[in-house]
Design a protein around this motif. Structure first.
Motif, PDB file in Angstrom:
ATOM      1  N   ALA A 156       1.188  -1.104  -0.173  1.00 25.51           N
ATOM      2  CA  ALA A 156       0.186   0.163  -0.238  1.00 25.51           C
ATOM      3  C   ALA A 156       0.981   1.600  -0.294  1.00 25.51           C
ATOM      4  O   ALA A 156       1.850   0.767   0.760  1.00 25.51           O
ATOM      5  CB  ALA A 156      -0.569   0.107   1.345  1.00 25.51           C
ATOM      6  N   ASP A 159       1.130   3.541   2.737  1.00 26.46           N
ATOM      7  CA  ASP A 159       0.907   2.541   3.858  1.00 26.46           C
ATOM      8  C   ASP A 159       1.971   3.654   5.374  1.00 26.46           C
ATOM      9  O   ASP A 159       3.229   3.390   5.211  1.00 26.46           O
ATOM     10  CB  ASP A 159       1.254   1.405   4.063  1.00 26.46           C
ATOM     11  CG  ASP A 159       1.082   0.093   5.339  1.00 26.46           C
ATOM     12  OD1 ASP A 159       1.861   1.016   6.455  1.00 26.46           O
ATOM     13  OD2 ASP A 159       1.407  -0.787   4.893  1.00 26.46           O
ATOM     14  N   TYR A 183      -1.295  -0.860  -4.487  1.00 31.20           N
ATOM     15  CA  TYR A 183      -2.853  -0.121  -4.072  1.00 31.20           C
ATOM     16  C   TYR A 183      -1.989   1.028  -3.166  1.00 31.20           C
ATOM     17  O   TYR A 183      -1.868   1.975  -2.400  1.00 31.20           O
ATOM     18  CB  TYR A 183      -3.149  -0.864  -3.136  1.00 31.20           C
ATOM     19  CG  TYR A 183      -3.795  -1.953  -2.888  1.00 31.20           C
ATOM     20  CD1 TYR A 183      -5.227  -2.176  -3.864  1.00 31.20           C
ATOM     21  CD2 TYR A 183      -2.877  -3.278  -3.073  1.00 31.20           C
ATOM     22  CE1 TYR A 183      -5.718  -3.564  -4.302  1.00 31.20           C
ATOM     23  CE2 TYR A 183      -4.164  -4.505  -3.618  1.00 31.20           C
ATOM     24  CZ  TYR A 183      -4.336  -4.579  -4.394  1.00 31.20           C
ATOM     25  OH  TYR A 183      -4.935  -6.245  -4.287  1.00 31.20           O
ATOM     26  N   ASN A 186      -4.236   3.163  -0.500  1.00 28.03           N
ATOM     27  CA  ASN A 186      -4.008   2.706   0.681  1.00 28.03           C
ATOM     28  C   ASN A 186      -3.681   2.633   1.479  1.00 28.03           C
ATOM     29  O   ASN A 186      -2.323   2.779   1.397  1.00 28.03           O
ATOM     30  CB  ASN A 186      -4.691   1.173   0.354  1.00 28.03           C
ATOM     31  CG  ASN A 186      -6.120   0.901  -0.066  1.00 28.03           C
ATOM     32  OD1 ASN A 186      -6.435   1.111  -1.653  1.00 28.03           O
ATOM     33  ND2 ASN A 186      -7.228   1.023   0.581  1.00 28.03           N
ATOM     34  N   GLN A 187      -4.214   2.976   2.939  1.00 22.17           N
ATOM     35  CA  GLN A 187      -2.072   2.849   3.873  1.00 22.17           C
ATOM     36  C   GLN A 187      -2.408   1.150   4.333  1.00 22.17           C
ATOM     37  O   GLN A 187      -2.509   0.569   3.726  1.00 22.17           O
ATOM     38  CB  GLN A 187      -2.929   3.406   4.782  1.00 22.17           C
ATOM     39  CG  GLN A 187      -3.110   5.412   4.829  1.00 22.17           C
ATOM     40  CD  GLN A 187      -3.880   5.784   5.475  1.00 22.17           C
ATOM     41  OE1 GLN A 187      -3.058   5.967   6.641  1.00 22.17           O
ATOM     42  NE2 GLN A 187      -4.399   6.933   5.549  1.00 22.17           N
ATOM     43  N   HIS A 188      -2.588   0.996   6.084  1.00 22.11           N
ATOM     44  CA  HIS A 188      -1.999  -0.504   6.157  1.00 22.11           C
ATOM     45  C   HIS A 188      -3.395  -1.493   5.965  1.00 22.11           C
ATOM     46  O   HIS A 188      -2.717  -2.808   6.151  1.00 22.11           O
ATOM     47  CB  HIS A 188      -1.618  -0.241   7.196  1.00 22.11           C
ATOM     48  CG  HIS A 188      -0.776  -1.790   8.207  1.00 22.11           C
ATOM     49  ND1 HIS A 188       0.366  -1.944   7.325  1.00 22.11           N
ATOM     50  CD2 HIS A 188      -0.561  -2.717   9.308  1.00 22.11           C
ATOM     51  CE1 HIS A 188       0.788  -2.773   7.882  1.00 22.11           C
ATOM     52  NE2 HIS A 188      -0.057  -2.893   8.969  1.00 22.11           N
ATOM     53  N   GLU A 189      -4.027  -0.905   5.768  1.00 21.94           N
ATOM     54  CA  GLU A 189      -5.238  -1.748   5.492  1.00 21.94           C
ATOM     55  C   GLU A 189      -5.199  -2.622   4.262  1.00 21.94           C
ATOM     56  O   GLU A 189      -5.554  -3.372   3.787  1.00 21.94           O
ATOM     57  CB  GLU A 189      -6.920  -1.466   5.106  1.00 21.94           C
ATOM     58  CG  GLU A 189      -7.142  -0.456   4.448  1.00 21.94           C
ATOM     59  CD  GLU A 189      -6.306   1.189   3.721  1.00 21.94           C
ATOM     60  OE1 GLU A 189      -7.180   1.640   3.373  1.00 21.94           O
ATOM     61  OE2 GLU A 189      -5.792   1.039   4.701  1.00 21.94           O
ATOM     62  N   GLY A 190      -4.382  -2.484   3.469  1.00 23.45           N
ATOM     63  CA  GLY A 190      -3.835  -2.802   1.735  1.00 23.45           C
ATOM     64  C   GLY A 190      -5.479  -3.152   1.219  1.00 23.45           C
ATOM     65  O   GLY A 190      -5.980  -2.209   0.931  1.00 23.45           O
ATOM     66  N   GLY A 191      -5.076  -4.514   0.371  1.00 27.31           N
ATOM     67  CA  GLY A 191      -6.415  -4.272  -0.861  1.00 27.31           C
ATOM     68  C   GLY A 191      -7.235  -4.847  -0.328  1.00 27.31           C
ATOM     69  O   GLY A 191      -8.359  -5.329  -0.900  1.00 27.31           O
ATOM     70  N   LYS A 192      -7.155  -5.082   0.869  1.00 24.97           N
ATOM     71  CA  LYS A 192      -8.725  -6.086   1.175  1.00 24.97           C
ATOM     72  C   LYS A 192      -8.886  -7.441   0.907  1.00 24.97           C
ATOM     73  O   LYS A 192      -8.571  -8.242   0.444  1.00 24.97           O
ATOM     74  CB  LYS A 192      -9.285  -5.105   1.872  1.00 24.97           C
ATOM     75  CG  LYS A 192      -8.695  -4.375   3.673  1.00 24.97           C
ATOM     76  CD  LYS A 192      -9.944  -3.660   3.553  1.00 24.97           C
ATOM     77  CE  LYS A 192     -10.472  -2.527   3.117  1.00 24.97           C
ATOM     78  NZ  LYS A 192     -11.055  -1.981   4.297  1.00 24.97           N
TER      79      LYS A 192
END
Length: 217
Positions: A156, A159, A183, A186-192
Motif C-alpha cells: 500500500a 502505508d 494499492y 491505501n494505507q495499512h489496510e491494503g487491498g482487503k
C-alpha cells in the motif's frame, strides 16, 4: 497460526503462551530478547511458522505438495520467513508485510510496532549496533533471498506503518521472483477483499487441478 504470546492483542484471542523470559525491553514484542539472536522473540515465532506448515502437511485432508502460506502485516512477514525456511511450497502471499528492512523502516516511520525499537534505543543509546545485528537475522528480506517458491506481494503506497520501500526491498530480493500488487491510495489496510480475489486467481494458476476440482464441486 496462533502467534505466541499475542492472544490478547487482537482478533478473537489465542492460547499459545511465550513462556521465555527477556531482559529489558520496550512494551510490545519487537525488543524482547533483542540482544541475542538465539533469545529473540521472533526466532520462536518463525520456528512456529515452519512447524505449522509441517502440521498442516500431516493432515489427511491436505495434499502436502500443494501448500501455500499467507498473512497480513506481521503475518505477511511471518509468511515470508516461512517461505524461506520451508521447501516445497507452491507459493507465498504476504500482504503489506511487516518485519522487512528494519533499519530503513525505523528511519522512515514513527508508528508502532517499529516505534518500539526507537523507544528502546532512545534509552539504550549504545545498543544500536547490537539491536540491528540481531534484527538482521530476522529480516524478511533475507528470508525472501532463500525462498524456493514464487510470491504474490501486496504493498500500500500510503502505508504509514510498513513503508512501501521496505516491502519492495523484500520483493526485489526474492530468490524466485515476486509479483507485486500496488494499492496506490491505501494505507495499512491494503487491498482487503480485492487482494483476496487476486490471491485466489494467482493460486489457481499454480494449482490448476485443485482449482478445476473446486469449480466442479
Amino acid at each position: 497460526m496462533d502467534t505466541r504470546g499475542q492472544g490478547s492483542v487482537s482478533g478473537t484471542g489465542g492460547a499459545t503462551p511465550d513462556p521465555h523470559g527477556t531482559g529489558p525491553s520496550a512494551p510490545g514484542f519487537l525488543t524482547r530478547g533483542i540482544h541475542d539472536p538465539a533469545e529473540y522473540y521472533y526466532r520462536r515465532v518463525f520456528t512456529d511458522a515452519a512447524l505449522a506448515v509441517d502440521a498442516v502437511r500431516s493432515l489427511d485432508a491436505v495434499d502436502a505438495a500443494r501448500v501455500a502460506v499467507t498473512g497480513t502485516s506481521q503475518g505477511g512477514g511471518i509468511a515470508l520467513a516461512a517461505a524461506g525456511l520451508v521447501d516445497g511450497l507452491v507459493g507465498a502471499m504476504p500482504d503489506v508485510p511487516f518485519l522487512c528492512a528494519f533499519e530503513r523502516a525505523v528511519g522512515l516511520t514513527d508508528h508502532d510496532p517499529y516505534g518500539e525499537i526507537v523507544r528502546y534505543l532512545a534509552v539504550h543509546h549504545d545498543a544500536a549496533d547490537t539491536v540491528f545485528r540481531t534484527l538482521s537475522y530476522f529480516d524478511a528480506v533475507n528470508f525472501a533471498r532463500r525462498a524456493s517458491a514464487p510470491a504474490l506481494v501486496s504493498v500500500a503506497l500510503m502505508d504509514p506503518i510498513c513503508p512501501p520501500s521496505t516491502v519492495f526491498a523484500a520483493a526485489n530480493h526474492h530468490a524466485v521472483g515476486a509479483e507485486v500488487v500496488e494499492y496506490a491510495f491505501n494505507q495499512h489496510e491494503g487491498g482487503k477483499g480485492a487482494q483476496w480475489l487476486r490471491q485466489v486467481a494467482w493460486l489457481a494458476q499454480r494449482m490448476p487441478e485443485a482449482s478445476a476440482a473446486a469449480m466442479a464441486g
